[in-house]
Motif scaffolding. Sequence first.
Motif, PDB file in Angstrom:
ATOM      1  N   LEU A   1     -50.497 -55.860 -55.873  1.00  0.00           N
ATOM      2  CA  LEU A   1     -49.820 -56.546 -55.357  1.00  0.00           C
ATOM      3  C   LEU A   1     -48.058 -55.835 -55.027  1.00  0.00           C
ATOM      4  CD1 LEU A   1     -48.593 -60.093 -57.703  1.00  0.00           C
ATOM      5  CD2 LEU A   1     -50.610 -59.657 -54.947  1.00  0.00           C
ATOM      6  N   TRP A   2     -47.706 -55.482 -54.215  1.00  0.00           N
ATOM      7  CA  TRP A   2     -46.516 -54.404 -54.183  1.00  0.00           C
ATOM      8  C   TRP A   2     -45.657 -56.025 -53.474  1.00  0.00           C
ATOM      9  CZ3 TRP A   2     -46.871 -48.737 -53.514  1.00  0.00           C
ATOM     10  CH2 TRP A   2     -47.890 -48.731 -54.334  1.00  0.00           C
ATOM     11  N   LEU A   3     -44.438 -55.497 -53.442  1.00  0.00           N
ATOM     12  CA  LEU A   3     -43.104 -55.616 -53.163  1.00  0.00           C
ATOM     13  C   LEU A   3     -42.034 -54.780 -52.634  1.00  0.00           C
ATOM     14  CD1 LEU A   3     -41.255 -58.628 -55.163  1.00  0.00           C
ATOM     15  CD2 LEU A   3     -40.004 -57.392 -54.066  1.00  0.00           C
ATOM     16  N   GLY A   4     -41.445 -55.399 -50.964  1.00  0.00           N
ATOM     17  CA  GLY A   4     -40.330 -54.776 -50.217  1.00  0.00           C
ATOM     18  C   GLY A   4     -40.468 -54.948 -48.967  1.00  0.00           C
ATOM     19  N   GLU A   5     -41.389 -55.885 -48.343  1.00  0.00           N
ATOM     20  CA  GLU A   5     -41.247 -55.991 -46.901  1.00  0.00           C
ATOM     21  C   GLU A   5     -40.451 -56.955 -46.486  1.00  0.00           C
ATOM     22  OE1 GLU A   5     -45.231 -53.117 -45.440  1.00  0.00           O
ATOM     23  OE2 GLU A   5     -45.603 -55.277 -46.072  1.00  0.00           O
ATOM     24  N   GLN A   6     -40.869 -58.107 -47.492  1.00  0.00           N
ATOM     25  CA  GLN A   6     -40.122 -59.336 -47.441  1.00  0.00           C
ATOM     26  C   GLN A   6     -39.188 -59.793 -48.683  1.00  0.00           C
ATOM     27  OE1 GLN A   6     -43.033 -62.156 -46.140  1.00  0.00           O
ATOM     28  NE2 GLN A   6     -44.745 -60.965 -45.263  1.00  0.00           N
ATOM     29  N   ILE A   7     -38.154 -59.621 -47.947  1.00  0.00           N
ATOM     30  CA  ILE A   7     -36.451 -60.378 -48.956  1.00  0.00           C
ATOM     31  C   ILE A   7     -35.765 -60.149 -48.268  1.00  0.00           C
ATOM     32  CG2 ILE A   7     -35.150 -59.112 -50.123  1.00  0.00           C
ATOM     33  CD1 ILE A   7     -37.412 -56.594 -51.052  1.00  0.00           C
ATOM     34  N   SER A   8     -35.153 -61.480 -48.527  1.00  0.00           N
ATOM     35  CA  SER A   8     -33.959 -62.145 -47.659  1.00  0.00           C
ATOM     36  C   SER A   8     -33.524 -62.832 -48.582  1.00  0.00           C
ATOM     37  CB  SER A   8     -34.528 -63.149 -46.637  1.00  0.00           C
ATOM     38  OG  SER A   8     -35.538 -64.072 -47.029  1.00  0.00           O
ATOM     39  N   TYR A   9     -32.234 -63.736 -48.633  1.00  0.00           N
ATOM     40  CA  TYR A   9     -31.395 -64.057 -48.950  1.00  0.00           C
ATOM     41  C   TYR A   9     -30.934 -65.442 -48.000  1.00  0.00           C
ATOM     42  CZ  TYR A   9     -30.431 -59.870 -51.627  1.00  0.00           C
ATOM     43  OH  TYR A   9     -30.436 -58.680 -51.926  1.00  0.00           O
ATOM     44  N   ASN A  10     -30.637 -66.330 -49.450  1.00  0.00           N
ATOM     45  CA  ASN A  10     -29.741 -67.607 -48.583  1.00  0.00           C
ATOM     46  C   ASN A  10     -29.047 -68.137 -49.713  1.00  0.00           C
ATOM     47  OD1 ASN A  10     -29.909 -70.461 -47.870  1.00  0.00           O
ATOM     48  ND2 ASN A  10     -31.231 -71.291 -49.326  1.00  0.00           N
ATOM     49  N   ILE A  11     -27.440 -67.957 -48.929  1.00  0.00           N
ATOM     50  CA  ILE A  11     -26.014 -68.234 -48.988  1.00  0.00           C
ATOM     51  C   ILE A  11     -26.047 -69.881 -49.380  1.00  0.00           C
ATOM     52  CG2 ILE A  11     -23.627 -67.756 -49.021  1.00  0.00           C
ATOM     53  CD1 ILE A  11     -25.207 -64.777 -47.548  1.00  0.00           C
ATOM     54  N   ASN A  12     -25.934 -70.148 -50.464  1.00  0.00           N
ATOM     55  CA  ASN A  12     -25.562 -71.697 -50.372  1.00  0.00           C
ATOM     56  C   ASN A  12     -24.055 -71.828 -51.280  1.00  0.00           C
ATOM     57  OD1 ASN A  12     -25.198 -74.752 -50.288  1.00  0.00           O
ATOM     58  ND2 ASN A  12     -26.644 -74.709 -51.598  1.00  0.00           N
ATOM     59  N   GLY A  13     -23.260 -72.329 -50.563  1.00  0.00           N
ATOM     60  CA  GLY A  13     -21.652 -71.734 -51.275  1.00  0.00           C
ATOM     61  C   GLY A  13     -21.410 -70.732 -52.554  1.00  0.00           C
ATOM     62  N   ASP A  14     -21.291 -70.111 -53.269  1.00  0.00           N
ATOM     63  CA  ASP A  14     -21.239 -69.139 -54.210  1.00  0.00           C
ATOM     64  C   ASP A  14     -21.890 -69.060 -55.040  1.00  0.00           C
ATOM     65  OD1 ASP A  14     -21.312 -71.157 -56.035  1.00  0.00           O
ATOM     66  OD2 ASP A  14     -19.381 -71.613 -57.334  1.00  0.00           O
ATOM     67  N   THR A  15     -23.017 -69.694 -54.641  1.00  0.00           N
ATOM     68  CA  THR A  15     -24.411 -69.191 -55.124  1.00  0.00           C
ATOM     69  C   THR A  15     -25.681 -68.439 -54.032  1.00  0.00           C
ATOM     70  OG1 THR A  15     -24.720 -71.699 -56.283  1.00  0.00           O
ATOM     71  CG2 THR A  15     -26.949 -70.222 -55.670  1.00  0.00           C
ATOM     72  N   LEU A  16     -25.791 -67.473 -54.826  1.00  0.00           N
ATOM     73  CA  LEU A  16     -26.341 -66.659 -53.711  1.00  0.00           C
ATOM     74  C   LEU A  16     -27.721 -66.476 -54.440  1.00  0.00           C
ATOM     75  CD1 LEU A  16     -26.563 -64.547 -51.868  1.00  0.00           C
ATOM     76  CD2 LEU A  16     -26.362 -63.203 -53.334  1.00  0.00           C
ATOM     77  N   LEU A  17     -28.973 -66.186 -53.875  1.00  0.00           N
ATOM     78  CA  LEU A  17     -30.455 -66.510 -54.050  1.00  0.00           C
ATOM     79  C   LEU A  17     -30.908 -65.775 -53.017  1.00  0.00           C
ATOM     80  CD1 LEU A  17     -32.414 -68.584 -55.891  1.00  0.00           C
ATOM     81  CD2 LEU A  17     -32.937 -69.728 -53.405  1.00  0.00           C
ATOM     82  N   VAL A  18     -32.028 -65.234 -54.185  1.00  0.00           N
ATOM     83  CA  VAL A  18     -32.498 -63.861 -53.103  1.00  0.00           C
ATOM     84  C   VAL A  18     -34.030 -64.338 -53.253  1.00  0.00           C
ATOM     85  CG1 VAL A  18     -33.483 -62.694 -55.627  1.00  0.00           C
ATOM     86  CG2 VAL A  18     -33.383 -61.123 -53.165  1.00  0.00           C
ATOM     87  N   LEU A  19     -34.996 -64.283 -52.089  1.00  0.00           N
ATOM     88  CA  LEU A  19     -36.191 -64.859 -51.916  1.00  0.00           C
ATOM     89  C   LEU A  19     -37.300 -63.554 -51.429  1.00  0.00           C
ATOM     90  CD1 LEU A  19     -34.712 -66.696 -50.065  1.00  0.00           C
ATOM     91  CD2 LEU A  19     -36.335 -68.193 -50.326  1.00  0.00           C
ATOM     92  N   ALA A  20     -37.998 -63.388 -52.367  1.00  0.00           N
ATOM     93  CA  ALA A  20     -39.227 -62.119 -51.861  1.00  0.00           C
ATOM     94  C   ALA A  20     -40.410 -62.779 -51.862  1.00  0.00           C
ATOM     95  CB  ALA A  20     -38.938 -60.478 -52.610  1.00  0.00           C
ATOM     96  N   THR A  21     -41.323 -62.074 -51.262  1.00  0.00           N
ATOM     97  CA  THR A  21     -42.503 -62.467 -50.963  1.00  0.00           C
ATOM     98  C   THR A  21     -43.278 -61.180 -51.519  1.00  0.00           C
ATOM     99  OG1 THR A  21     -42.935 -63.761 -49.074  1.00  0.00           O
ATOM    100  CG2 THR A  21     -44.650 -63.402 -50.072  1.00  0.00           C
ATOM    101  N   PRO A  22     -44.488 -60.719 -52.615  1.00  0.00           N
ATOM    102  CA  PRO A  22     -45.461 -60.081 -52.511  1.00  0.00           C
ATOM    103  C   PRO A  22     -46.872 -60.081 -51.659  1.00  0.00           C
ATOM    104  CG  PRO A  22     -45.694 -61.702 -54.361  1.00  0.00           C
ATOM    105  CD  PRO A  22     -44.258 -61.894 -53.598  1.00  0.00           C
ATOM    106  N   GLY A  23     -46.817 -58.917 -51.231  1.00  0.00           N
ATOM    107  CA  GLY A  23     -48.141 -58.895 -50.982  1.00  0.00           C
ATOM    108  C   GLY A  23     -49.167 -57.942 -51.495  1.00  0.00           C
ATOM    109  N   VAL A  24     -50.610 -58.478 -51.054  1.00  0.00           N
ATOM    110  CA  VAL A  24     -51.641 -57.755 -51.544  1.00  0.00           C
ATOM    111  C   VAL A  24     -52.610 -57.120 -50.624  1.00  0.00           C
ATOM    112  CG1 VAL A  24     -54.354 -58.955 -52.919  1.00  0.00           C
ATOM    113  CG2 VAL A  24     -52.041 -60.455 -51.988  1.00  0.00           C
ATOM    114  N   ASN A  25     -52.709 -55.209 -51.695  1.00  0.00           N
ATOM    115  CA  ASN A  25     -52.876 -54.900 -50.965  1.00  0.00           C
ATOM    116  C   ASN A  25     -55.431 -54.500 -51.680  1.00  0.00           C
ATOM    117  OD1 ASN A  25     -53.663 -52.415 -49.505  1.00  0.00           O
ATOM    118  ND2 ASN A  25     -52.381 -50.394 -51.526  1.00  0.00           N
ATOM    119  N   PHE A  26     -55.704 -54.066 -49.941  1.00  0.00           N
ATOM    120  CA  PHE A  26     -56.832 -54.480 -50.605  1.00  0.00           C
ATOM    121  C   PHE A  26     -57.400 -53.124 -50.482  1.00  0.00           C
ATOM    122  CE2 PHE A  26     -56.141 -58.675 -49.226  1.00  0.00           C
ATOM    123  CZ  PHE A  26     -57.189 -59.585 -49.627  1.00  0.00           C
TER     124      PHE A  26
END
Length: 270
Positions: free
Chosen positions: A207-232
């Motif tokens: 499992l690796w992470l870093g290619e898919q990182i985004s944010y969601n801003i909702n009022g004064d709440t900041l949410l980060v969203l990240a999808t880990p990818g599978v390496n074969f």
Amino acid sequence: MKPTRVLYLCKLLVISSLIAVSCKGGKTEMKPVKGVLEEAVREGVAPDIVNATLDRHVIDGNFEPILNDTVNNIHVWSLVRCDSTTSSEGFGIVVAKDGRATIFSNIRHGNTPQARYNAATGELWLTGVSIEGTGVHTERFYRIGFREEGPHYIAGTIDPYEMQQALCKELSYTVKRENITLYNGEKELTTVTNTVKDMGDFFDDALWLGEQISYNINGDTLLVLATPGVNFVTGKVLFYDDMPVVTAHVTLNADNGFTLSNINVTKASH
């Protein structure tokens, strides 16, 4: 045959069986999620034509509105194109508060920028993009500050590498045959079953992470969203088909740092 000899052979059989199971993906060793990004991501430099377009100080059809906050008298636009045939290459933001506008030509907004005014901090929260391409979308978060006189300014930013490293510290996983279980500390977040059948076994660091990182801003709440990818073992391309989206609340600190909390997972949109 002596009893000690029989016992020795039995032990060898047991050990051989365990090795065989391990080689078929039966290991359940806890491993940390690895980071794709090896260092901080440099912010881009806008092309000369973008600077020339922004220097005209004319908001026309080449711009798209991101925020129209009439209550706080704050407006934000992104530059989409410099003329009918020339793209802005994703560069160029204009922020206006109380009628005073400031140009941020080197902010790369990409295709899905967000902007929200946080009344509690008196700052504008803005998302831009650092890396994007096929299967890749990695965002940078900005805090824009306001002055009573003089230009508005970048009060802080979260580099994608910093966010990647913070998430990797929180996440680990185990692999058992085709099942990958994701953890936050001792908390089991989810188990997914791999459906990719033509790439061989999982790579040792699956499992690796870093290619898919985004944010969601909702009022004064900041949410980060990240999808880990599978390496074969076949190739070095990450696969995201079966993976969930990891979510976390981001709390900004006074020293431009941040902390993560309420780490969880949600189903991927694909």
